[in-house]
Scaffold this motif. Sequence first.
Motif, PDB file in Angstrom:
ATOM      1  N   VAL A   3     -12.934   8.816   5.050  1.00 62.53           N
ATOM      2  CA  VAL A   3     -11.842   8.069   4.433  1.00 62.53           C
ATOM      3  C   VAL A   3     -10.695   9.028   4.149  1.00 62.53           C
ATOM      4  O   VAL A   3     -10.867  10.031   3.447  1.00 62.53           O
ATOM      5  N   CYS A   4      -9.523   8.701   4.706  1.00 62.20           N
ATOM      6  CA  CYS A   4      -8.338   9.542   4.522  1.00 62.20           C
ATOM      7  C   CYS A   4      -7.435   8.969   3.439  1.00 62.20           C
ATOM      8  O   CYS A   4      -7.612   7.840   2.977  1.00 62.20           O
ATOM      9  N   GLY A   5      -6.432   9.743   3.074  1.00 61.78           N
ATOM     10  CA  GLY A   5      -5.549   9.367   1.977  1.00 61.78           C
ATOM     11  C   GLY A   5      -4.442   8.433   2.413  1.00 61.78           C
ATOM     12  O   GLY A   5      -3.342   8.856   2.783  1.00 61.78           O
ATOM     13  N   GLY A   6      -4.717   7.141   2.368  1.00 58.04           N
ATOM     14  CA  GLY A   6      -3.725   6.117   2.655  1.00 58.04           C
ATOM     15  C   GLY A   6      -4.004   4.904   1.798  1.00 58.04           C
ATOM     16  O   GLY A   6      -5.133   4.714   1.323  1.00 58.04           O
ATOM     17  N   ILE A   7      -3.011   4.074   1.602  1.00 54.69           N
ATOM     18  CA  ILE A   7      -3.182   2.914   0.747  1.00 54.69           C
ATOM     19  C   ILE A   7      -4.268   1.981   1.282  1.00 54.69           C
ATOM     20  O   ILE A   7      -4.938   1.282   0.522  1.00 54.69           O
ATOM     21  N   ALA A   8      -4.488   1.995   2.596  1.00 58.59           N
ATOM     22  CA  ALA A   8      -5.507   1.123   3.183  1.00 58.59           C
ATOM     23  C   ALA A   8      -6.924   1.609   2.910  1.00 58.59           C
ATOM     24  O   ALA A   8      -7.892   0.950   3.306  1.00 58.59           O
ATOM     25  N   SER A   9      -7.070   2.735   2.220  1.00 61.01           N
ATOM     26  CA  SER A   9      -8.409   3.267   1.957  1.00 61.01           C
ATOM     27  C   SER A   9      -9.261   2.308   1.139  1.00 61.01           C
ATOM     28  O   SER A   9     -10.483   2.353   1.203  1.00 61.01           O
ATOM     29  N   TYR A  10      -8.621   1.418   0.384  1.00 69.95           N
ATOM     30  CA  TYR A  10      -9.411   0.468  -0.417  1.00 69.95           C
ATOM     31  C   TYR A  10     -10.239  -0.457   0.467  1.00 69.95           C
ATOM     32  O   TYR A  10     -11.301  -0.940   0.057  1.00 69.95           O
ATOM     33  N   LYS A  11      -9.788  -0.704   1.712  1.00 72.97           N
ATOM     34  CA  LYS A  11     -10.553  -1.564   2.613  1.00 72.97           C
ATOM     35  C   LYS A  11     -11.856  -0.903   3.055  1.00 72.97           C
ATOM     36  O   LYS A  11     -12.801  -1.589   3.462  1.00 72.97           O
TER      37      LYS A  11
END
Length: 427
Positions: free
Chosen positions: A11-19
């Motif tokens: 998991v990388c640092g982006g807002i989509a990480s919550y998915k």
Amino acid sequence: MLQNRRIVVGVCGGIASYKAIDLVSKLQQAGALVDVILTEHAEEFIQPLTFSTMSHRPVYNDLWEPSGQAAEHHIALAEAADLLMIVPATAQTLAKLAHGMVDNMLTAVALATRAPILLAPAMYKEMYTHPATQANLALLRERGVTVVEPEVGRLASGAIGPGRLPDTPTLLGAIATVLGRRGDLAGRRVIVTAGGTHEPIDPVRYIGNRSSGKMGYSLAEEARDRGAHVILVTGPVALPDPYGVEVQPVETALQMRDAVHRFIADADVLIMSAAVADFRPATQATQKIKKRSSGAQGRGQSEEGEFSIELVQNPDILGELAQILNAPPAQKTTCQRLVRVGFAAETEHLVAHAQTKLQQKQLDFLVANDVSRSDSGFGTETNKVLLLYADGRIEDLPLMSKASVAAEIWDRVVPLLSVQEQGDGSE
């Protein structure tokens, strides 16, 4: 497919990480052993505790911790993995992977593993379409990495464009596709028909049935998960297209017949699970048929206001294939080697009607179900079926999910492929 498979999720640092939280949860529920690796910037969005709670396993995040155990962990993870998926894959991580750079636990595992790598990029649209990002993705594809293309939609910035991370079902479909590449249907080309057909009366009305398409879609997904190239010929349904499946939408029985014949020449298997309409209107009105006032006669309408439609019979797709098989040798096509499976949806005399269809259409076997049952048939999540074979055997399967029924059906198709090849003299 996922039971006891070792999946490493980076998991990388982006807002989509919550998915990625939902993805890890669904993988764990499916029986996979999920190890999560967080980059330093991913922890700015989501804490390790969230993922360890969902995966029931430790979370890895620090390559440089002082005990030196991380060095052992990254090698162990790389060697044990059946698949490494990075979701979301940011532009920075894509660049590191493309150029072999290692500066954190995730990139160390990615460089050390020989497992398939699956990337799900997600970022701002201009970053995704930038030539540097596209060049990095092209280089990674050349090396055998699989990329799940981002969707076009509303991004966190409010902009509309490519860069949106697909939802969990698509990600799970991509994982199943990659893991199934060496399955027992690898290299096979199969056709599955699904759903009902709509036979137009006028531009707004049609004759149809209650088929949801769920059984056919389950069959298509199961074949994909076993490595097949799947062509799904589907009538109108309210189901999303399965990831990794070639979908051919049709509306009418005639269109379905044409599509099947178009794809049949180089296919190995045809499973006709679609509920094809037996009849269609003899003619289709070009404009909406209106109600008439009392005493007026319209198209097919009597003076009493009754309305009638003249119907003609639709072609029997499997019946036509049986005729081809019975043709003189000079007229036969490559479909003579085709494994053919039909479905019979009945409301009475299930076995008798199914046996008649099996014989008339000369199928390898037929799947029969009583659609009058509340737990089986159209629209349900479960199915209770009988399998009828050409040699007279009848196999009674218990009530199970449609996905499980699909697996049982393909378990019986696979041996038939070997039999067909032996009978044809193929190597």
